[in-house]
Design a protein around this motif. Structure first.
Motif, PDB file in Angstrom:
ATOM      1  N   ASP A  27       0.809  -1.212   0.000  1.00 31.58           N
ATOM      2  CA  ASP A  27       0.000   0.000   0.000  1.00 31.58           C
ATOM      3  C   ASP A  27       0.849   1.272   0.000  1.00 31.58           C
ATOM      4  O   ASP A  27       0.299   2.379  -0.044  1.00 31.58           O
ATOM      5  CB  ASP A  27      -0.952   0.012   1.197  1.00 31.58           C
ATOM      6  CG  ASP A  27      -0.226  -0.087   2.528  1.00 31.58           C
ATOM      7  OD1 ASP A  27       0.989  -0.355   2.529  1.00 31.58           O
ATOM      8  OD2 ASP A  27      -0.892   0.089   3.571  1.00 31.58           O
ATOM      9  N   ARG A 171      -5.425  -4.150  -7.943  1.00 32.05           N
ATOM     10  CA  ARG A 171      -4.504  -3.551  -6.976  1.00 32.05           C
ATOM     11  C   ARG A 171      -3.122  -4.144  -7.218  1.00 32.05           C
ATOM     12  O   ARG A 171      -2.950  -5.361  -7.174  1.00 32.05           O
ATOM     13  CB  ARG A 171      -4.971  -3.817  -5.543  1.00 32.05           C
ATOM     14  CG  ARG A 171      -6.287  -3.132  -5.201  1.00 32.05           C
ATOM     15  CD  ARG A 171      -6.698  -3.399  -3.760  1.00 32.05           C
ATOM     16  NE  ARG A 171      -7.917  -2.710  -3.417  1.00 32.05           N
ATOM     17  CZ  ARG A 171      -9.139  -3.203  -3.642  1.00 32.05           C
ATOM     18  NH1 ARG A 171      -9.270  -4.399  -4.184  1.00 32.05           N
ATOM     19  NH2 ARG A 171     -10.206  -2.508  -3.319  1.00 32.05           N
ATOM     20  N   ARG A 280       3.436   4.919   6.167  1.00 29.51           N
ATOM     21  CA  ARG A 280       3.448   3.510   5.751  1.00 29.51           C
ATOM     22  C   ARG A 280       4.874   3.010   5.529  1.00 29.51           C
ATOM     23  O   ARG A 280       5.210   1.876   5.902  1.00 29.51           O
ATOM     24  CB  ARG A 280       2.629   3.363   4.472  1.00 29.51           C
ATOM     25  CG  ARG A 280       1.129   3.563   4.671  1.00 29.51           C
ATOM     26  CD  ARG A 280       0.418   3.728   3.352  1.00 29.51           C
ATOM     27  NE  ARG A 280      -1.030   3.887   3.535  1.00 29.51           N
ATOM     28  CZ  ARG A 280      -1.851   4.326   2.597  1.00 29.51           C
ATOM     29  NH1 ARG A 280      -1.381   4.644   1.387  1.00 29.51           N
ATOM     30  NH2 ARG A 280      -3.153   4.445   2.852  1.00 29.51           N
TER      31      ARG A 280
END
Length: 733
Positions: A27, A171, A280
């Motif tokens: 991500d 994704r 992240r």
């Protein structure tokens, strides 16, 4: 041939670490690798796929649905209960791919054989839960970039075309490589990359020798070389899996989160995506190093990867970061709570100090331990975090030096702006050169287009028949003009099937049988889009242009035009003329940054060989037509129109007009007394004349408003208003 092992890559620590962090936390948003050619960019990316853990997919699902969380809108629903593991995919998107190949299209085989509409998945479906790799991503066509932006933003692909309405999950980790010399990336796509890393070949002879040694050994015996490194590869793959499992439990305290926000604010980045990416990445780095909580060291590593490409204000800003400012921001906003000590038992074997990225961020991997071919990833290999030099290149000192304005510019007499060198009797006397002056700030310029309908490479400037634009009509495939039509569009299947539908009974088609097609049924789609042009700048650098800091305004105007050319995906060339000759300062290229650097260093002084500048421009345009006959040129001549050396430019200017070369003359003449020589030159070229002041888009808008206001004033006759409108329309065209 098997891919080159990632653990055998030498001297590319930042590159390898950024790829590994994106593998631990997909991500993050992927990685953009910028760097010179021949620096193992593609080699490292292709080697990454072998290290990723396999993914579990539903059997028979073409879209790779997760059996534990299937996509409720998957086109292959309903799913069965069987599932199986498969290797993680690395899907490569070629620069020349079509939109149909990327998105998917109508299944021609089933449409023609069974007469049913069926969807054939594209590359975005294949890349789901894997890696989508784009080599030379800066050369990707704009229509493909738009598709990638939508998929990266939503995590889904929507197809509404050719009587098909499909949506599916997509994704993926987006990884792109590029050489900045070939042009920059669109800001919208640049921001979609979570991390960016600047790579450069080592200048250490020992490191370079080790790179060659390993590559030769791989080429001589690929299987044997891979087997030699398989233990290190297996260990690195296991560490990726362990870091993924550990990532869920990594704590990001409020103090560290505020530190991240303060660092992003200190660098004045746009939006909130930078804060998310840094958070992240810091968690991924902590998990990779074997820690259970995020520290300031993790934040520093994350910021060095995530912020350089987001702090750019325009395409001519070099990516990079001030590490002193970063360290100051980290110190000033350090978390109040003391950071927990690192427990070496929390990480994999060897502790956080071992393996790729496990080095102390304050100590870069400048040692040559990674050059030892016997060292695995846990022995200071190429995967360590290089934080002392930063993962991206710093702003060039040469560029900074070019911005220093020269002092003591001469102020020549108004009646004779040329310097004394123009009256020299020696035909080869060297032209006096003034130090380069800095350009004024760039501004938004008027839009210049080449008239007519071209067939050039897809871009964003002039109208053209392309294979990627919108379909404006269809036409039958005629035997006499099929090749010309094929250049304008591909087969338009719905129109082809529609043309054949009314003839099926006469042709004897059986119910449920294949569609019977003939050559006269084929319809080609005619698509209109925008093309990129060849923008050739021909800049007067003579002594008359240096008067009263005029060159600073000229450079600012050319810089603004370069920015417009960058945004419209043009090829750019730069010619300068002064003294007695013209120089091709920059051959036509897509890297407008290189043109800006040449412009910064442009000296002035000497006579004005205008005819030589035009002659050199004519030669460059002719050579480019041989290379790419469909790319139409646009000549931008920046001058005051005076010529004091060489032949009269009238004859060569008439050749431009006769051949229909679109030209724009930017008149740089200033002062109360004007000779209007640039106007005569523009008339001879058959081009448009525009002053420096009129070049600004806001100046054009103000002129239109003024004309409309004057035309609508009380007492103004209809004829006067019509005259105002006509003059305004002519100036806008």
């Amino acid at each position: 041939m098997p891919p080159y092992p990632l653990t055998a890559v030498v001297g590319m620590d930042d590159l390898v670490l950024s790829l590994l962090l994106s593998s631990v936390a997909p991500d993050i948003g992927g990685v953009l690798v910028r760097g010179e050619k021949g620096t193992a960019k593609s080699t490292a990316v292709r080697a990454l796929a072998n290290l990723l853990p396999p993914v579990d997919v539903i059997s028979g699902c073409r879209f790779g649905c997760d059996p534990h969380a299937p996509d409720p809108e998957c086109p292959d629903q309903p799913h069965g209960h069987e599932h199986h593991p498969r290797p993680a995919r690395l899907v490569e998107l070629p620069v020349g791919a079509t939109e149909d190949r990327l998105l998917g299209s109508l299944d021609l085989d089933r449409a023609l054989s069974a007469g049913v509409r069926a969807y054939e998945p594209g590359l975005l479906a294949a890349a789901h839960r894997g890696i989508l790799y784009v080599d030379e991503v800066n050369l990707l066509h704009d229509h493909l970039v738009d598709v990638l932006l939508d998929a990266a933003a939503m995590g889904r692909v929507h197809i509404e075309r050719e009587s098909i309405s499909i949506t599916h999950a997509s994704r993926f980790v987006l990884v792109g490589t590029m050489n900045p010399e070939e042009g920059e990336l669109r800001p919208q796509l640049l921001d979609r990359f979570g991390l960016t890393v600047e790579v450069r070949a080592s200048r250490d002879p020992d490191v370079r020798a080790e790179v060659v040694r390993r590559r030769l050994a791989f080429d001589a015996d690929p299987d044997g070389f891979v087997k030699e490194w398989q233990d290190a590869e297996r260990e690195l793959a296991g560490r990726i899996t362990s870091a993924r499992e550990r990532l869920v439990g990594v704590e990001l305290s409020d103090g560290v989160l505020r530190q991240i926000a303060a660092v992003c604010a200190a660098f004045d980045v746009d939006g909130m995506r930078a804060d998310l990416v840094v958070a992240r990445t810091a968690r991924a780095h902590a998990a990779w190093a074997g820690r259970s909580s995020v520290s300031s060291d993790d934040v520093r590593v994350a910021a060095m990867f995530a912020l350089p490409h987001r702090r750019r204000r325009d395409p001519f800003d070099a990516p990079g970061m001030d590490e002193n400012l970063l360290d100051e921001a980290l110190r000033d906003n350090a978390p109040e709570d003391p950071e927990p000590p690192t427990d070496p038992d929390d990480g994999p074997e060897g502790g956080p100090e071992g393996g790729p990225g496990g080095q102390d961020p304050q100590n870069g991997p400048d040692s040559q331990d990674g050059a030892d071919p016997q060292n695995g990833p846990d022995h200071g290999g190429p995967e360590g975090a290089d934080d002392t030099t930063g993962p991206v290149a710093q702003t060039s000192s040469a560029d900074a030096g070019a911005q220093q304005p020269s002092a003591g510019e001469p102020d020549p007499a108004e009646a004779k702006p040329q310097d004394d060198s123009e009256n020299t009797d020696s035909p080869r006397a060297p032209a006096p050169t003034q130090d380069p002056v800095s350009a004024t700030s760039p501004f938004k310029v008027r839009s210049f287009k080449v008239p007519g309908l071209g067939k050039g490479t897809a871009g964003r400037r002039s109208r053209a028949l392309t294979t990627s634009g919108r379909t404006i009509s269809t036409r039958p495939l005629d035997s006499g003009s099929s090749s010309r039509q094929a250049e304008a569009g591909r087969v338009h299947l719905p129109a082809t099937l529609t043309a054949a539908a009314g003839r099926q009974q006469a042709r004897g088609r059986e119910p449920g049988g294949p569609v019977l097609l003939r050559r006269d049924d084929i319809r080609l789609g005619v698509r209109e889009g925008r093309e990129g042009n060849l923008i050739l700048f021909c800049v007067d650098a003579s002594g008359s242009m240096a008067a009263k800091q005029r060159m600073a305004a000229v450079k600012g105007a050319v810089l603004s035009l370069l920015l417009d050319a960058y945004q419209r995906r043009d090829r750019v060339g730069l010619i300068t003329f002064r003294g007695r000759e013209a120089e091709l300062a920059l051959p036509p290229t897509g890297a407008v940054e290189a043109a800006r650097m040449r412009l910064d260093r442009l000296p002035t002084g000497g006579r004005t060989p205008l005819s030589e500048g035009l002659r050199r421009a004519w030669s460059v345009i002719g050579n480019e037509r041989l290379r790419d006959p469909h790319r139409r040129p646009l000549l931008v001549l920046v001058t005051d129109g005076r010529h004091t050396a060489g032949e009269d430019p009238t004859r060569i200017a008439a050749e431009f007009a006769r051949k229909g070369v679109r030209s724009v003359v930017v008149d740089c003449e200033r002062g109360p007394v004007k000779l209007h020589m640039a106007a005569k030159l523009a008339a001879g070229l058959g081009g448009e004349l525009i002053s420096l002041d009129e070049l600004r888009a806001e100046s054009l808008a103000g002129m239109v408003r003024e004309q409309v206001t004057n035309a609508g004033a009380p007492g103004t006759s209809r004829a006067t208003r019509t005259s105002h409108t006509s003059r305004t329309e002519r100036r806008i065209a």
